[in-house]
Write an enzyme that holds these catalytic residues in place. Structure first.
Site, mmCIF file in Angstrom:
data_model
loop_
_atom_site.group_PDB
_atom_site.id
_atom_site.type_symbol
_atom_site.label_atom_id
_atom_site.label_comp_id
_atom_site.label_asym_id
_atom_site.label_seq_id
_atom_site.Cartn_x
_atom_site.Cartn_y
_atom_site.Cartn_z
ATOM 1 N N ASN A 203 -6.828 -6.596 5.636
ATOM 2 C CA ASN A 203 -6.819 -6.005 6.814
ATOM 3 C C ASN A 203 -8.918 -6.166 6.866
ATOM 4 O O ASN A 203 -9.762 -6.633 8.228
ATOM 5 C CB ASN A 203 -6.295 -5.276 7.902
ATOM 6 C CG ASN A 203 -4.698 -5.337 7.593
ATOM 7 O OD1 ASN A 203 -4.573 -6.308 7.723
ATOM 8 N ND2 ASN A 203 -3.982 -4.260 7.643
ATOM 9 N N HIS A 253 -0.634 -1.175 2.512
ATOM 10 C CA HIS A 253 -0.124 -0.808 3.239
ATOM 11 C C HIS A 253 0.614 0.831 2.788
ATOM 12 O O HIS A 253 1.878 1.229 3.063
ATOM 13 C CB HIS A 253 1.719 -1.562 4.277
ATOM 14 C CG HIS A 253 1.635 -2.369 5.289
ATOM 15 N ND1 HIS A 253 2.175 -3.179 5.372
ATOM 16 C CD2 HIS A 253 0.331 -2.784 5.831
ATOM 17 C CE1 HIS A 253 1.910 -4.360 6.129
ATOM 18 N NE2 HIS A 253 1.160 -3.703 7.247
ATOM 19 N N TYR A 262 -0.693 -10.410 1.205
ATOM 20 C CA TYR A 262 -1.812 -9.225 1.768
ATOM 21 C C TYR A 262 -2.866 -9.985 0.433
ATOM 22 O O TYR A 262 -4.286 -9.857 0.775
ATOM 23 C CB TYR A 262 -1.738 -7.908 1.988
ATOM 24 C CG TYR A 262 -1.142 -7.595 3.549
ATOM 25 C CD1 TYR A 262 -1.582 -7.801 4.954
ATOM 26 C CD2 TYR A 262 0.090 -7.600 3.715
ATOM 27 C CE1 TYR A 262 -1.268 -7.362 5.637
ATOM 28 C CE2 TYR A 262 1.295 -7.362 4.949
ATOM 29 C CZ TYR A 262 -0.455 -6.932 6.320
ATOM 30 O OH TYR A 262 0.331 -7.512 7.019
#
Length: 775
Positions: A203, A253, A262
């Protein structure tokens, strides 16, 4: 590859106008840095679209793919009907994904050669008008954020900014300012202040990419500097939470092993940013960025098998679509080839050979063919460039196709293990107090409950689609291969979302010498009273599987699934063994009743055949009777004769212990003795037995040349000191370990280690010389 022809350059005169138009600085750009932003716009196009320099648009398959992209963009342009509630009638707002994606596809047709719309003013103006309309009605600075945060901070702004950068000559200052103001609302600079929450790992890289695109679109050197500097927290190794671990694990996460989701996004993003920023004032120079280069070999390559990324590191993405593992494998391969362009020569050569090997061996969904099929540039922006880079590698006789490696890789920090031998590969996924049983979220992977209950994946030659071809929608989710489960019915999405399904288990991991391994899991069932101790001993031609201390109070049967193979091949079952044609064999020692089932399973409109083998431990084992256990051998690629011969030789693998205190085996022909000590104690007889002062994992292997390796690990990460004793004459230690504190040799070997708690579950390996000491 030959360069484009002179005729092509004449045809593409419009591109020169595009580049010249890019020279007009935006916002905070100054005459001093205007040239830098021209470079960044060009670099963005080169890196993400592969033009110019990566492919010849006059050659196939690029010529056809580019023409298709142009036709698609023309349809989008002609169908655009700006209205209060939509930009296209078939995509009602907010349409956070599809509408920006169409605008980006149009911008790519504008920026790429051979589309028939290259630098075409009408298309460029349509992109600008579409961006302006969408920003006014949906992605406005004063809009209320609804739905998933990711769309507003990453997905939507990236697509809009990408379109704006590619069609820059046709966006007015007012249009750019409105877009930048909206992005600044949802992705303010402060979003990159703290490395936490939704601003970590992949992210964070995505947010930095959006910030860089925002800087390029608005000519903002301050935000360009921020996009580069804010990457720094991604690089250092972590000891908990999101990021890369020293053992090669990657977590997102907080508790999900995620190289194939990811992690792939992170690798792609970093490879892109490294390439785009190279040679600019914001080039990535952080010394810690070397972890990204290390991660290719340590974190990603171990989980790519013949071009497919193993599902045990793909999180909730496993059930999105068939062959998703191969798609992720291509994404990783594309990132590796891009990263190789700016990597040192040694890494570049090794990675190109590795990717070539993946592509050559991926016969289930051939990598080059699949890249060509997706290379229309509409939604898979890098596929044209990836196809060209991969073609160049495949055509280069100087680049060898690296073979599938052999050996064992253990990832204690993510409760994963991968074992490779000639002709086959196996991997196991577990759960611990640090790693989730499974992840679900956004309505995805609602029945992945037991993927962390010791699921044992395995592949032999030609079976690269075993878990690809509609496996996840059709497999019985209560009978995943290798797992021990309570058959209690669970609701969809049992357990918390986003990986909030961690059990209390501390002892999960094992020990390896890089060739063989002993791996163990203290298993606690998901939303169940099930408890068990499971061990896997990864050897030369087999995986020996032990289970002990299996108890449950759910009022339902408990099963251990020896296998659940997506196959219609003939299944032969005999006394003490079974065999599945073309796949492998199973040895089930006496005293255990192997149950089997052949069935066709249908879901989502598809039907697939399955061969299931399992051991039934009865209802509530450990309540009215003793705790249950099991022993079986998996022999990937073995024929029926080999399987029968192994079953007829019970001494091949001797079980030293199979209790909730210790589980261990001895394989004399391989010189292997391995024990998982759930508690301190002794396993085995006097000759060759092992003793441990505390819970640990120990693997000893006689190398047959007068030496032996001893690998020791502390899976719980709790020991200040540990003493391991091997009842075997040893003359001395030929290679020690920094944590080895004391050695006793002679009639037996005693090794005392210190500081194992800080090893993050990694194995400490010592090499000893066999024989009786003369001292």
């Amino acid at each position: 590859m030959e360069g484009p022809s002179r005729r092509l350059f004449l045809q593409l005169g419009g591109l020169a106008a595009l580049a010249a138009a890019c020279a007009a600085p935006r916002a905070k750009a100054t005459p001093e840095n205007a040239g830098t932003f021209i470079l960044l716009r060009r670099r963005w196009r080169e890196v993400t679209l592969g033009w110019p320099g990566t492919f010849d648009p006059e050659r196939e398959p690029y010529r056809t793919r580019l023409a298709r992209l142009g036709a698609q963009a023309a349809r989008h342009r002609d169908a655009m009907t700006p209205a209060r509630r939509s930009l296209w009638p078939d995509l009602p707002f907010p349409s956070l994904d599809a509408t920006p994606a169409r605008l980006r596809a149009m911008a790519r047709a504008y920026a790429l050669p051979g589309t028939g719309l290259t630098a075409e003013p009408g298309l460029g103006t349509a992109v600008a008008a579409g961006v302006e309309h969408y920003v006014r009605h949906v992605y406005a600075a004063d809009a209320e954020q609804t739905g998933n945060w990711w769309d507003w901070r990453i997905g939507t702004p990236r697509a809009l900014l990408d379109a704006a950068v590619l069609a820059a000559p046709h966006l007015t200052d007012t249009q750019v300012s409105a877009l930048c103001e909206a992005v600044d609302t949802f992705v303010p600079e402060s979003r990159l202040d703290d490395y936490e929450g939704n601003s970590t790992g992949a992210n964070r890289v995505d947010l930095c990419t959006v910030t860089l695109l925002r800087a390029i679109a608005g000519g903002d050197p301050g935000r360009a500097a921020l996009a580069a500097s804010a990457l720094s927290p991604v690089f250092p190794y972590v000891t908990d939470g999101d990021g890369f671990y020293r053992d090669g694990s990657f977590i997102q996460h907080g508790s999900v092993a995620y190289q194939g989701g990811y992690g792939a996004v992170l690798l792609t993003g970093l490879a892109t940013l490294f390439a785009v920023l190279r040679g600019t004032p914001w080039e990535i120079t952080d010394p810690a960025a070397g972890t990204v280069l290390d991660a290719v070999d340590r974190a990603f390559a171990p989980f790519v098998h013949d071009g497919a990324c193993m599902d045990l590191v793909r999180g909730r993405g496993i059930d999105r679509r068939s062959y998703g593992d191969h798609r992720r494998g291509r994404e990783i391969a594309a990132a590796v080839l891009l990263l190789a362009e700016t990597a040192p020569d040694a890494e570049r050569a090794r990675w190109r050979a590795m990717v070539k090997g993946w592509a050559v061996r991926d016969t289930a969904e051939p990598m080059l063919q699949a890249a060509e099929g997706a290379a229309q540039g509409a939604t898979q922006g890098g596929d044209l460039a990836f196809h060209a880079r991969l073609s160049a590698v495949l055509d280069d006789a100087a680049v060898p196709a690296a073979a599938e490696p052999t050996g064992h890789r253990l990832f204690p920090m993510s409760a994963r293990a991968v074992h490779r031998r000639p002709g086959w590969c196996a991997a196991v996924s577990m759960a611990s107090s640090r790693v989730a049983h499974y992840e679900h979220g956004n309505g995805e992977n609602l029945r992945g409950w037991h993927t962390g209950s010791g699921m044992l994946y395995w592949w032999t030659t030609g079976q690269g689609d075993q878990y690809s071809d509609a496996f996840w929608p059709t497999v019985d989710p209560y009978r995943l291969p290798g797992t021990t489960v309570s058959t209690r019915r669970l609701p969809d999405g049992a357990g918390g979302e986003w990986g909030d399904t961690r059990p209390p288990a501390e002892w999960v991991g094992g020990a390896t010498d890089g060739v063989c391994a002993t791996v163990g899991q203290h298993l606690f069932g998901l939303e169940s009273t099930l408890e068990a101790f499971k061990s896997w001993f990864f050897l030369d031609d087999a995986v020996v599987c032990l289970g002990a201390g299996i108890t449950c109070r759910d009022g339902v049967p408990v099963e251990t699934v020896v296998d659940n193979r997506r196959a219609g091949a003939r299944l032969t079952v005999d006394t003490g063994w079974a065999h599945l044609d073309g796949h492998g064999g199973y040895v089930v020692p006496a005293g255990q009743s192997l149950r089997t089932l052949r069935e066709d399973r249908t879901a989502a409109g598809v039907t697939r055949p399955y061969a299931t083998l399992w051991l039934d431990h009865g209802v509530d084992p450990g309540m009215d009777s003793g705790a249950a256990g099991y022993v079986y051998h998996l022999m990937p690629g073995a024929g029926p004769a080999e399987t029968a011969a192994r079953a007829a030789d019970p001494g091949w693998a001797r079980v030293l212990a199979n209790t909730s205190a210790q589980q261990g085996i001895e394989v004399p022909s391989l010189g292997v003795t391995a024990v998982n000590f759930w508690t301190a104690g002794r396993a085995g007889g006097r000759a060759g037995g092992l003793t441990a002062s505390d819970p640990c994992a120990v693997l000893v292997r006689d190398l047959g040349d007068g030496t032996a390796t001893v690998a020791v690990a502390d899976p719980r990460r709790a020991l200040d000191g540990l003493t391991v004793t091997w009842d075997r004459p040893v003359a001395g230690v030929t290679r020690g370990h920094p944590l080895l504190r004391r050695v006793e040799t002679g009639a037996r070997l005693a090794l005392t280690f210190g500081g194992l708690a800080d090893q993050e579950g990694a194995s400490c390996q010592v090499i000893v010389r066999l024989g009786v000491s003369t001292a």
